[in-house]
Motif scaffolding. Structure first.
Motif, PDB file in Angstrom:
ATOM      1  N   TYR A  41      -4.136 -46.413  11.307  1.00 60.26           N
ATOM      2  CA  TYR A  41      -4.481 -45.159  11.982  1.00 60.26           C
ATOM      3  C   TYR A  41      -3.255 -44.631  12.717  1.00 60.26           C
ATOM      4  CZ  TYR A  41      -9.436 -46.239  11.194  1.00 60.26           C
ATOM      5  OH  TYR A  41     -10.656 -46.511  10.626  1.00 60.26           O
ATOM      6  N   LEU A  42      -2.958 -43.350  12.504  1.00 64.64           N
ATOM      7  CA  LEU A  42      -1.816 -42.721  13.161  1.00 64.64           C
ATOM      8  C   LEU A  42      -2.248 -41.427  13.837  1.00 64.64           C
ATOM      9  CD1 LEU A  42       0.964 -43.046  10.404  1.00 64.64           C
ATOM     10  CD2 LEU A  42       0.557 -44.567  12.354  1.00 64.64           C
ATOM     11  N   LEU A  43      -1.820 -41.255  15.080  1.00 66.97           N
ATOM     12  CA  LEU A  43      -1.992 -39.967  15.750  1.00 66.97           C
ATOM     13  C   LEU A  43      -0.780 -39.102  15.441  1.00 66.97           C
ATOM     14  CD1 LEU A  43      -3.374 -40.536  19.380  1.00 66.97           C
ATOM     15  CD2 LEU A  43      -4.615 -40.306  17.232  1.00 66.97           C
ATOM     16  N   VAL A  44      -1.029 -37.864  15.064  1.00 66.72           N
ATOM     17  CA  VAL A  44       0.052 -36.921  14.759  1.00 66.72           C
ATOM     18  C   VAL A  44      -0.301 -35.562  15.352  1.00 66.72           C
ATOM     19  CG1 VAL A  44       0.769 -38.094  12.631  1.00 66.72           C
ATOM     20  CG2 VAL A  44      -1.012 -36.337  12.536  1.00 66.72           C
ATOM     21  N   PRO A  45       0.701 -34.719  15.609  1.00 68.22           N
ATOM     22  CA  PRO A  45       0.399 -33.385  16.155  1.00 68.22           C
ATOM     23  C   PRO A  45      -0.335 -32.495  15.162  1.00 68.22           C
ATOM     24  CG  PRO A  45       2.704 -33.985  16.516  1.00 68.22           C
ATOM     25  CD  PRO A  45       2.140 -34.977  15.551  1.00 68.22           C
ATOM     26  N   LEU A  94      -4.920 -38.863  12.350  1.00 73.13           N
ATOM     27  CA  LEU A  94      -5.828 -38.332  13.371  1.00 73.13           C
ATOM     28  C   LEU A  94      -5.085 -37.303  14.210  1.00 73.13           C
ATOM     29  CD1 LEU A  94      -7.271 -41.752  14.618  1.00 73.13           C
ATOM     30  CD2 LEU A  94      -8.358 -40.180  13.009  1.00 73.13           C
ATOM     31  N   PRO A  95      -5.695 -36.148  14.480  1.00 79.73           N
ATOM     32  CA  PRO A  95      -5.026 -35.149  15.326  1.00 79.73           C
ATOM     33  C   PRO A  95      -4.960 -35.622  16.774  1.00 79.73           C
ATOM     34  CG  PRO A  95      -7.222 -34.405  14.690  1.00 79.73           C
ATOM     35  CD  PRO A  95      -6.994 -35.690  13.964  1.00 79.73           C
ATOM     36  N   ALA A  96      -3.769 -35.676  17.317  1.00 75.61           N
ATOM     37  CA  ALA A  96      -3.582 -36.194  18.675  1.00 75.61           C
ATOM     38  C   ALA A  96      -4.383 -35.401  19.704  1.00 75.61           C
ATOM     39  CB  ALA A  96      -2.099 -36.174  19.029  1.00 75.61           C
ATOM     40  N   SER A  97      -4.555 -34.103  19.465  1.00 79.05           N
ATOM     41  CA  SER A  97      -5.260 -33.266  20.441  1.00 79.05           C
ATOM     42  C   SER A  97      -6.709 -33.702  20.622  1.00 79.05           C
ATOM     43  CB  SER A  97      -5.213 -31.796  19.998  1.00 79.05           C
ATOM     44  OG  SER A  97      -5.827 -31.635  18.724  1.00 79.05           O
ATOM     45  N   GLU A  98      -7.326 -34.248  19.566  1.00 77.34           N
ATOM     46  CA  GLU A  98      -8.722 -34.675  19.672  1.00 77.34           C
ATOM     47  C   GLU A  98      -8.867 -35.940  20.513  1.00 77.34           C
ATOM     48  OE1 GLU A  98     -10.702 -34.988  15.951  1.00 77.34           O
ATOM     49  OE2 GLU A  98     -10.381 -32.873  15.414  1.00 77.34           O
ATOM     50  N   TRP A  99      -7.751 -36.604  20.763  1.00 79.45           N
ATOM     51  CA  TRP A  99      -7.763 -37.817  21.590  1.00 79.45           C
ATOM     52  C   TRP A  99      -7.075 -37.555  22.929  1.00 79.45           C
ATOM     53  CZ3 TRP A  99     -10.016 -42.359  19.560  1.00 79.45           C
ATOM     54  CH2 TRP A  99     -10.409 -42.249  18.216  1.00 79.45           C
ATOM     55  N   ASN A 100      -6.830 -36.278  23.210  1.00 76.51           N
ATOM     56  CA  ASN A 100      -6.164 -35.880  24.456  1.00 76.51           C
ATOM     57  C   ASN A 100      -4.860 -36.643  24.668  1.00 76.51           C
ATOM     58  OD1 ASN A 100      -8.099 -33.949  25.242  1.00 76.51           O
ATOM     59  ND2 ASN A 100      -9.431 -35.555  26.048  1.00 76.51           N
ATOM     60  N   SER A 114       1.907 -46.085  25.081  1.00 78.38           N
ATOM     61  CA  SER A 114       1.839 -46.914  26.286  1.00 78.38           C
ATOM     62  C   SER A 114       0.392 -47.350  26.487  1.00 78.38           C
ATOM     63  CB  SER A 114       2.327 -46.131  27.500  1.00 78.38           C
ATOM     64  OG  SER A 114       1.409 -45.097  27.823  1.00 78.38           O
ATOM     65  N   LEU A 115       0.204 -48.455  27.197  1.00 79.17           N
ATOM     66  CA  LEU A 115      -1.158 -48.950  27.423  1.00 79.17           C
ATOM     67  C   LEU A 115      -2.018 -47.930  28.171  1.00 79.17           C
ATOM     68  CD1 LEU A 115      -3.261 -51.177  27.171  1.00 79.17           C
ATOM     69  CD2 LEU A 115      -2.293 -52.237  29.227  1.00 79.17           C
ATOM     70  N   PRO A 116      -1.513 -47.287  29.233  1.00 80.61           N
ATOM     71  CA  PRO A 116      -2.345 -46.269  29.897  1.00 80.61           C
ATOM     72  C   PRO A 116      -2.727 -45.121  28.961  1.00 80.61           C
ATOM     73  CG  PRO A 116      -0.535 -46.913  31.320  1.00 80.61           C
ATOM     74  CD  PRO A 116      -0.261 -47.532  29.979  1.00 80.61           C
ATOM     75  N   ALA A 117      -1.766 -44.649  28.151  1.00 78.38           N
ATOM     76  CA  ALA A 117      -2.065 -43.544  27.237  1.00 78.38           C
ATOM     77  C   ALA A 117      -3.076 -43.963  26.181  1.00 78.38           C
ATOM     78  CB  ALA A 117      -0.779 -43.055  26.575  1.00 78.38           C
ATOM     79  N   LEU A 118      -2.973 -45.203  25.718  1.00 80.68           N
ATOM     80  CA  LEU A 118      -3.913 -45.711  24.717  1.00 80.68           C
ATOM     81  C   LEU A 118      -5.323 -45.786  25.296  1.00 80.68           C
ATOM     82  CD1 LEU A 118      -4.598 -47.036  21.997  1.00 80.68           C
ATOM     83  CD2 LEU A 118      -3.792 -49.218  22.947  1.00 80.68           C
ATOM     84  N   LEU A 119      -5.453 -46.380  26.480  1.00 78.58           N
ATOM     85  CA  LEU A 119      -6.778 -46.493  27.093  1.00 78.58           C
ATOM     86  C   LEU A 119      -7.339 -45.125  27.468  1.00 78.58           C
ATOM     87  CD1 LEU A 119      -6.850 -49.669  29.378  1.00 78.58           C
ATOM     88  CD2 LEU A 119      -8.542 -48.989  27.670  1.00 78.58           C
ATOM     89  N   ASP A 120      -6.494 -44.249  27.997  1.00 78.87           N
ATOM     90  CA  ASP A 120      -6.963 -42.900  28.338  1.00 78.87           C
ATOM     91  C   ASP A 120      -7.533 -42.203  27.108  1.00 78.87           C
ATOM     92  OD1 ASP A 120      -6.625 -42.510  31.111  1.00 78.87           O
ATOM     93  OD2 ASP A 120      -4.466 -42.200  30.870  1.00 78.87           O
ATOM     94  N   GLY A 121      -6.811 -42.297  25.988  1.00 82.06           N
ATOM     95  CA  GLY A 121      -7.269 -41.636  24.773  1.00 82.06           C
ATOM     96  C   GLY A 121      -8.567 -42.215  24.250  1.00 82.06           C
ATOM     97  N   LEU A 122      -8.667 -43.543  24.243  1.00 81.46           N
ATOM     98  CA  LEU A 122      -9.874 -44.194  23.734  1.00 81.46           C
ATOM     99  C   LEU A 122     -11.076 -43.919  24.637  1.00 81.46           C
ATOM    100  CD1 LEU A 122      -8.385 -47.667  22.685  1.00 81.46           C
ATOM    101  CD2 LEU A 122      -9.073 -45.804  21.160  1.00 81.46           C
ATOM    102  N   ILE A 123     -10.868 -44.018  25.952  1.00 83.67           N
ATOM    103  CA  ILE A 123     -11.974 -43.792  26.889  1.00 83.67           C
ATOM    104  C   ILE A 123     -12.470 -42.359  26.800  1.00 83.67           C
ATOM    105  CG2 ILE A 123     -12.584 -43.647  29.337  1.00 83.67           C
ATOM    106  CD1 ILE A 123     -10.689 -46.036  29.809  1.00 83.67           C
ATOM    107  N   ASP A 124     -11.542 -41.409  26.795  1.00 85.27           N
ATOM    108  CA  ASP A 124     -11.940 -40.002  26.758  1.00 85.27           C
ATOM    109  C   ASP A 124     -12.712 -39.682  25.481  1.00 85.27           C
ATOM    110  OD1 ASP A 124     -11.832 -37.960  28.610  1.00 85.27           O
ATOM    111  OD2 ASP A 124     -10.223 -36.899  27.588  1.00 85.27           O
TER     112      ASP A 124
END
Length: 257
Positions: A41-45, A94-100, A114-124
């Motif tokens: 899985y890759l996040l891309v713009p 995966l579009p990065a915008s959909e994961w904030n 980064s770990l904070p960015a990963l958790l923020d994206g998954l939680i949101d």
């Protein structure tokens, strides 16, 4: 990060100046979770731009969901090493915008968030879900809970300060011992929305610790008492002692004979 054929799409996108970061299992594995990996899985713009770059390098679109995968027989894409082309690993864009998720403004591209960015994206993303039992919900919940179980940084209560403000109460509540079922995530969505609306303030724990829907340890203990496992430690020790006593009696009878 080690150069592996599995990560060829990352190198190709990077060579085409398309930012990307690994997501899901590959990302959480970087933070100590002993998980197996499946699709990459890759996040891309922009998934259309990323898919086009991969197709030009030998991938093909597996379906309409932008899942470029390697097609043997049309020439391998440039490899980061001299190892053979990858197997049929599917790359899911995966579009990065959909994961904030916002890509850092830097010339050096890190393929691991980064770990904070990963958790923020998954939680949101999870809290935006309808929050019903589904494969999507179970997958996201598993990724989040694995990070809390295995990542030393995620276990720190002070780690909340590295998360987005909207998700700090989630971290405090998880650290306070709340159980991790659907009631927990539904509760956290209400808290997140209240934080965004300015109608809630952060605290040590957002629920009464006697709320057995959110703190299920006592309920689970009562159930175990009513239905003891046949493989519990107590049963094992009892059966072991009985077996040893039986062997002792057999030996004594044999000696008497």
């Amino acid at each position: 990060m080690e150069d592996l054929p599995r990560y060829q799409p990352c190198y190709i996108l990077r060579d085409n100046r398309i930012p990307c970061v690994m997501w899901c299992e590959d990302a959480i594995a970087h933070y100590g979770v002993p998980t197996v990996v499946f699709s990459l899985y890759l996040l891309v713009p922009n998934i259309n731009q990323a898919a086009e770059a991969l197709v030009q390098s030998g991938w093909h679109l597996e379906d309409t969901q932008m899942r470029p995968t390697w097609t043997p027989g049309i020439g391998p894409p440039p490899l980061p090493s001299k190892e053979p082309p990858p197997g049929p690993t599917t790359t899911i864009l995966l579009p990065a915008s959909e994961w904030n998720y916002t890509f850092p403004e830097t010339s050096h591209q890190n393929l691991i968030p980064s770990l904070p960015a990963l958790l923020d994206g998954l939680i949101d993303k999870l809290l935006d879900d309808p929050l019903t039992e589904s494969d999507f919900f179970n997958h996201l919940a598993m990724l989040i809970l694995y990070l809390y179980d295995y990542s030393p940084d995620a276990k720190r209560r002070s780690f909340a300060e590295e998360l987005k403000y909207d998700h700090r109460q989630f971290h405090y509540d998880r650290s306070s011992g709340m159980s991790s079922g659907l009631p927990f995530f539904r509760h956290e969505r209400k808290i997140r929305d209240a934080l965004r609306n300015g109608t809630y303030q952060l605290c040590d724990c957002s629920a009464d610790r006697n709320d057995e829907e959110l703190f299920t340890a006592k309920v689970e203990a009562r159930l175990r008492a009513l239905n003891p496992s046949p493989f519990s430690a107590d049963v094992y020790e009892t059966e072991k002692n009985e077996d040893e006593e039986g062997e002792g009696e057999d030996t004594e009878n044999s000696d008497n004979n």
